[in-house]
Write a protein that holds these residues in place. Sequence first.
Motif, PDB file in Angstrom:
ATOM      1  N   MET A   1      24.523 -31.193  -0.337  1.00 36.77           N
ATOM      2  CA  MET A   1      23.645 -32.295   0.360  1.00 36.77           C
ATOM      3  C   MET A   1      24.078 -32.611   1.920  1.00 36.77           C
ATOM      4  O   MET A   1      23.365 -32.922   2.747  1.00 36.77           O
ATOM      5  N   GLY A   2      25.469 -32.356   2.154  1.00 32.75           N
ATOM      6  CA  GLY A   2      25.911 -32.796   3.454  1.00 32.75           C
ATOM      7  C   GLY A   2      25.717 -31.758   4.343  1.00 32.75           C
ATOM      8  O   GLY A   2      25.256 -32.068   5.509  1.00 32.75           O
ATOM      9  N   GLU A   3      25.665 -30.387   4.075  1.00 32.62           N
ATOM     10  CA  GLU A   3      25.254 -29.306   5.235  1.00 32.62           C
ATOM     11  C   GLU A   3      23.854 -29.526   5.401  1.00 32.62           C
ATOM     12  O   GLU A   3      23.643 -29.492   6.779  1.00 32.62           O
ATOM     13  N   ALA A   4      23.020 -29.709   4.556  1.00 36.35           N
ATOM     14  CA  ALA A   4      21.516 -30.193   5.008  1.00 36.35           C
ATOM     15  C   ALA A   4      21.288 -31.071   5.929  1.00 36.35           C
ATOM     16  O   ALA A   4      20.367 -31.383   6.737  1.00 36.35           O
ATOM     17  N   ASN A   5      22.274 -32.235   5.690  1.00 35.28           N
ATOM     18  CA  ASN A   5      22.240 -33.576   6.581  1.00 35.28           C
ATOM     19  C   ASN A   5      22.690 -33.205   8.056  1.00 35.28           C
ATOM     20  O   ASN A   5      21.866 -33.560   8.822  1.00 35.28           O
ATOM     21  N   ILE A   6      23.618 -32.334   8.110  1.00 37.01           N
ATOM     22  CA  ILE A   6      24.161 -31.791   9.417  1.00 37.01           C
ATOM     23  C   ILE A   6      23.140 -31.086  10.081  1.00 37.01           C
ATOM     24  O   ILE A   6      22.952 -31.217  11.095  1.00 37.01           O
TER      25      ILE A   6
ATOM     26  N   THR B   1      19.366 -39.292   9.508  1.00 39.71           N
ATOM     27  CA  THR B   1      19.303 -38.212   8.656  1.00 39.71           C
ATOM     28  C   THR B   1      20.385 -38.236   7.313  1.00 39.71           C
ATOM     29  O   THR B   1      20.935 -37.181   6.863  1.00 39.71           O
ATOM     30  N   ASN B   2      20.706 -39.512   7.305  1.00 39.77           N
ATOM     31  CA  ASN B   2      21.660 -39.852   6.147  1.00 39.77           C
ATOM     32  C   ASN B   2      22.905 -39.160   6.077  1.00 39.77           C
ATOM     33  O   ASN B   2      23.694 -38.923   5.227  1.00 39.77           O
ATOM     34  N   ASN B   3      23.379 -38.969   7.372  1.00 39.11           N
ATOM     35  CA  ASN B   3      24.635 -38.637   7.519  1.00 39.11           C
ATOM     36  C   ASN B   3      25.756 -39.799   7.809  1.00 39.11           C
ATOM     37  O   ASN B   3      26.257 -39.979   8.852  1.00 39.11           O
ATOM     38  N   ILE B   4      25.914 -40.623   6.560  1.00 35.12           N
ATOM     39  CA  ILE B   4      26.462 -41.866   6.762  1.00 35.12           C
ATOM     40  C   ILE B   4      27.991 -41.886   7.102  1.00 35.12           C
ATOM     41  O   ILE B   4      28.253 -42.676   7.942  1.00 35.12           O
ATOM     42  N   GLU B   5      28.951 -40.952   6.760  1.00 30.09           N
ATOM     43  CA  GLU B   5      30.200 -40.924   7.066  1.00 30.09           C
ATOM     44  C   GLU B   5      30.254 -40.586   8.462  1.00 30.09           C
ATOM     45  O   GLU B   5      30.940 -41.177   9.261  1.00 30.09           O
ATOM     46  N   ARG B   6      29.524 -39.581   9.069  1.00 32.75           N
ATOM     47  CA  ARG B   6      29.516 -39.431  10.301  1.00 32.75           C
ATOM     48  C   ARG B   6      28.643 -40.494  11.245  1.00 32.75           C
ATOM     49  O   ARG B   6      29.201 -41.123  12.316  1.00 32.75           O
ATOM     50  N   HIS B   7      28.037 -41.245  10.600  1.00 28.43           N
ATOM     51  CA  HIS B   7      27.366 -42.430  11.116  1.00 28.43           C
ATOM     52  C   HIS B   7      28.182 -43.462  11.463  1.00 28.43           C
ATOM     53  O   HIS B   7      28.297 -44.115  12.476  1.00 28.43           O
ATOM     54  N   LYS B   8      29.011 -43.809  10.449  1.00 31.60           N
ATOM     55  CA  LYS B   8      30.197 -44.830  10.665  1.00 31.60           C
ATOM     56  C   LYS B   8      31.020 -44.367  11.510  1.00 31.60           C
ATOM     57  O   LYS B   8      31.712 -45.275  12.215  1.00 31.60           O
ATOM     58  N   LYS B   9      31.427 -43.241  11.738  1.00 34.97           N
ATOM     59  CA  LYS B   9      32.577 -42.881  12.661  1.00 34.97           C
ATOM     60  C   LYS B   9      32.143 -43.087  14.160  1.00 34.97           C
ATOM     61  O   LYS B   9      32.969 -43.759  14.799  1.00 34.97           O
ATOM     62  N   ILE B  10      30.981 -42.680  14.410  1.00 33.54           N
ATOM     63  CA  ILE B  10      30.468 -42.961  15.925  1.00 33.54           C
ATOM     64  C   ILE B  10      30.171 -44.198  16.083  1.00 33.54           C
ATOM     65  O   ILE B  10      30.160 -44.981  17.050  1.00 33.54           O
ATOM     66  N   ALA B  11      29.612 -44.852  15.068  1.00 36.54           N
ATOM     67  CA  ALA B  11      28.966 -46.444  15.279  1.00 36.54           C
ATOM     68  C   ALA B  11      30.304 -47.342  15.540  1.00 36.54           C
ATOM     69  O   ALA B  11      30.038 -48.298  16.206  1.00 36.54           O
ATOM     70  N   LYS B  12      31.635 -47.053  15.100  1.00 34.51           N
ATOM     71  CA  LYS B  12      32.773 -47.827  15.537  1.00 34.51           C
ATOM     72  C   LYS B  12      32.880 -47.783  16.972  1.00 34.51           C
ATOM     73  O   LYS B  12      33.631 -48.469  17.505  1.00 34.51           O
ATOM     74  N   ILE B  13      32.587 -46.593  18.001  1.00 31.98           N
ATOM     75  CA  ILE B  13      32.579 -46.611  19.132  1.00 31.98           C
ATOM     76  C   ILE B  13      31.181 -47.037  19.788  1.00 31.98           C
ATOM     77  O   ILE B  13      31.552 -47.630  20.766  1.00 31.98           O
ATOM     78  N   THR B  14      30.250 -46.770  19.290  1.00 31.35           N
ATOM     79  CA  THR B  14      28.886 -47.354  19.665  1.00 31.35           C
ATOM     80  C   THR B  14      28.771 -48.638  19.721  1.00 31.35           C
ATOM     81  O   THR B  14      28.263 -49.299  20.654  1.00 31.35           O
ATOM     82  N   PHE B  15      28.977 -49.528  18.721  1.00 27.98           N
ATOM     83  CA  PHE B  15      28.910 -50.830  18.775  1.00 27.98           C
ATOM     84  C   PHE B  15      29.570 -51.452  19.719  1.00 27.98           C
ATOM     85  O   PHE B  15      28.910 -52.677  20.432  1.00 27.98           O
TER      86      PHE B  15
END
Length: 181
Positions: A1-6, A145-159
């Motif tokens: 599932m992770g590779e499909a999301n990427i 795209t449901n890449n939640i872990e990657r979303h969390k990582k960049i959201a810490k910068i974006t916010f």
Amino acid sequence: MGEANIQAEKKYNTWIVILSVIIPIVVAILFGVNLREMGFDVKPLTFLPPIYASINAVTALVLVLAFIAIQNKKIGIHKRLMQFAILLSLTFLVMYVAYHMTSDSTKYGGDGIIKYVYYFILLTHVLMSIVVIPFVLITYVRAITNNIERHKKIAKITFPLWLYVAVTGVVVYIMISPYYV
């Protein structure tokens, strides 16, 4: 599932790059276009600055509420608030460009140390408003795209970047508003 999301995320990369380059260029070009000076009979939209400054204030509030929602695991609320924040930012951008295409730019009239403070805040606001574009787009794409872990990582910068842009937009307006004609 992770590779499909990427892989799903990668489909958006070209658009992220295009929008991250095109938006600041178009805004810069339109910022330099004054329809009245070009002979168009348009009224100056001088009523817009307090409106788009208020939109920046609401954006900051919405970003904080979205942060609180996700901290409390309220994913649906977080998602709707973030979509609203994007809509607010787009609305701000349209109004900002419309104002500058119909009105003369206002010069800051303060002096002394406050003048340097104003220009520092303005410069960092403008630069961060350009920098934040790809961060917002990447963060949003990682969410959809449901890449939640990657979303969390960049959201810490974006916010914090996005919040800084929203808050300093209000500060810039407050500082320059006495000089509007």
